[in-house]
Design a protein around this motif. Structure first.
Motif, PDB file in Angstrom:
ATOM      1  N   VAL A 212       0.833  -1.210   0.000  1.00 17.75           N
ATOM      2  CA  VAL A 212       0.000   0.000   0.000  1.00 17.75           C
ATOM      3  C   VAL A 212       0.870   1.263   0.000  1.00 17.75           C
ATOM      4  O   VAL A 212       0.571   2.243  -0.677  1.00 17.75           O
TER       5      VAL A 212
ATOM      6  N   ASP B 152       4.475   3.110  -3.352  1.00 13.67           N
ATOM      7  CA  ASP B 152       4.665   4.298  -4.193  1.00 13.67           C
ATOM      8  C   ASP B 152       5.062   5.515  -3.368  1.00 13.67           C
ATOM      9  O   ASP B 152       5.884   6.331  -3.798  1.00 13.67           O
TER      10      ASP B 152
ATOM     11  N   ARG C  73      -2.404  12.307  -4.291  1.00 10.20           N
ATOM     12  CA  ARG C  73      -2.568  10.869  -4.029  1.00 10.20           C
ATOM     13  C   ARG C  73      -2.611  10.531  -2.540  1.00 10.20           C
ATOM     14  O   ARG C  73      -2.668   9.360  -2.183  1.00 10.20           O
ATOM     15  N   ARG C  74      -2.639  11.514  -1.663  1.00 12.46           N
ATOM     16  CA  ARG C  74      -2.493  11.266  -0.226  1.00 12.46           C
ATOM     17  C   ARG C  74      -3.521  10.292   0.340  1.00 12.46           C
ATOM     18  O   ARG C  74      -3.229   9.543   1.263  1.00 12.46           O
ATOM     19  N   ARG C  75      -4.733  10.253  -0.208  1.00 17.20           N
ATOM     20  CA  ARG C  75      -5.762   9.337   0.320  1.00 17.20           C
ATOM     21  C   ARG C  75      -5.448   7.877   0.012  1.00 17.20           C
ATOM     22  O   ARG C  75      -6.018   6.983   0.617  1.00 17.20           O
ATOM     23  N   GLU C  76      -4.541   7.617  -0.915  1.00 16.74           N
ATOM     24  CA  GLU C  76      -4.113   6.241  -1.185  1.00 16.74           C
ATOM     25  C   GLU C  76      -3.255   5.701  -0.040  1.00 16.74           C
ATOM     26  O   GLU C  76      -3.146   4.489   0.127  1.00 16.74           O
ATOM     27  N   TRP C  77      -2.620   6.603   0.704  1.00 16.66           N
ATOM     28  CA  TRP C  77      -1.635   6.209   1.706  1.00 16.66           C
ATOM     29  C   TRP C  77      -2.022   6.574   3.134  1.00 16.66           C
ATOM     30  O   TRP C  77      -1.553   5.951   4.077  1.00 16.66           O
TER      31      TRP C  77
ATOM     32  N   GLU D  98      -5.051   8.066   6.072  1.00 16.80           N
ATOM     33  CA  GLU D  98      -6.447   8.262   6.467  1.00 16.80           C
ATOM     34  C   GLU D  98      -6.815   9.741   6.354  1.00 16.80           C
ATOM     35  O   GLU D  98      -5.973  10.617   6.532  1.00 16.80           O
TER      36      GLU D  98
END
Length: 151
Positions: free
Chosen positions: A23, A26, A95-99, A101
Motif C-alpha cells: 500500500v 509508491d 494521491r495522499r488518500r491512497e496512503w 487516512e
C-alpha cells in the motif's frame, strides 16, 4: 527584507498500512525525490531527517506509531506554498488518500521561529494541538490564515 524569523511547518499523516507494505510502496519510492525537491527549493532552510540523514519516517507524533511527521523551515510562506503546490510535491498531495487516512482535525500547522531555530517534534506537537484547540492564532496557523512574523 529579513524579519529575523523563519516559517516552521509540520504536517502529519496516519498511514493506512505499514511503511514496508505494498500500500505504501509508491509513497516510499517517491519520498527521496520529493525531499530532494524540497531541499533544492528557493526559500528552503531545513527539514527534519532521521539519524541516517535520510527521510524522517522513523519519528512518531503524539506517541502514535501510525502517525508519521514531516517538518521543515522556510524563509517565507510564498516559498513553502510554491514547493507544496509545485510539480514535485503536488502529485503526492493529490494521491495522499491512497496512503493516509482522512483526519477530521488539523494535520498541518505553521509558526514563526527565530532565524536559525530548529523546532523539535515536541514543539510541533504543541503547535498542532494549539491550532486544533484554538484555531489559527499568531502562535499556530495555516496556509489559509497566515500571520506575519513577530516584529
Amino acid at each position: 527584507m529579513s524579519t529575523g524569523h523563519e516559517l516552521a511547518q509540520v504536517n502529519i499523516g496516519r498511514m493506512l498500512a505499514p511503511l514496508d507494505s505494498p500500500v505504501m510502496k509508491d509513497f516510499m519510492d517517491g519520498l527521496d525525490e520529493v525531499n530532494a525537491a524540497a531541499d533544492a527549493s528557493e526559500g528552503f532552510v531545513w527539514r527534519l531527517v532521521g539519524d541516517d540523514g535520510d527521510n524522517a519516517t522513523g519519528f512518531r507524533f503524539y506517541g502514535d506509531e501510525w502517525l508519521i511527521v514531516n517538518m521543515s523551515v522556510w524563509t517565507d510562506a510564498a516559498s513553502l506554498k510554491s514547493y507544496v503546490f509545485g510539480p514535485a510535491h503536488r502529485p503526492f498531495l493529490q494521491r495522499r488518500r491512497e496512503w493516509f487516512e482522512h483526519l477530521a482535525e488539523a494535520i498541518t500547522a505553521l509558526w514563526w521561529v527565530p532565524a536559525g531555530g530548529r523546532p523539535t517534534v515536541q514543539d510541533a506537537e504543541k503547535r498542532l494541538t494549539l491550532l486544533r484547540e484554538k484555531g489559527p492564532t499568531a502562535a499556530s496557523f495555516t496556509m489559509r490564515t497566515l500571520f506575519e512574523p513577530p516584529a
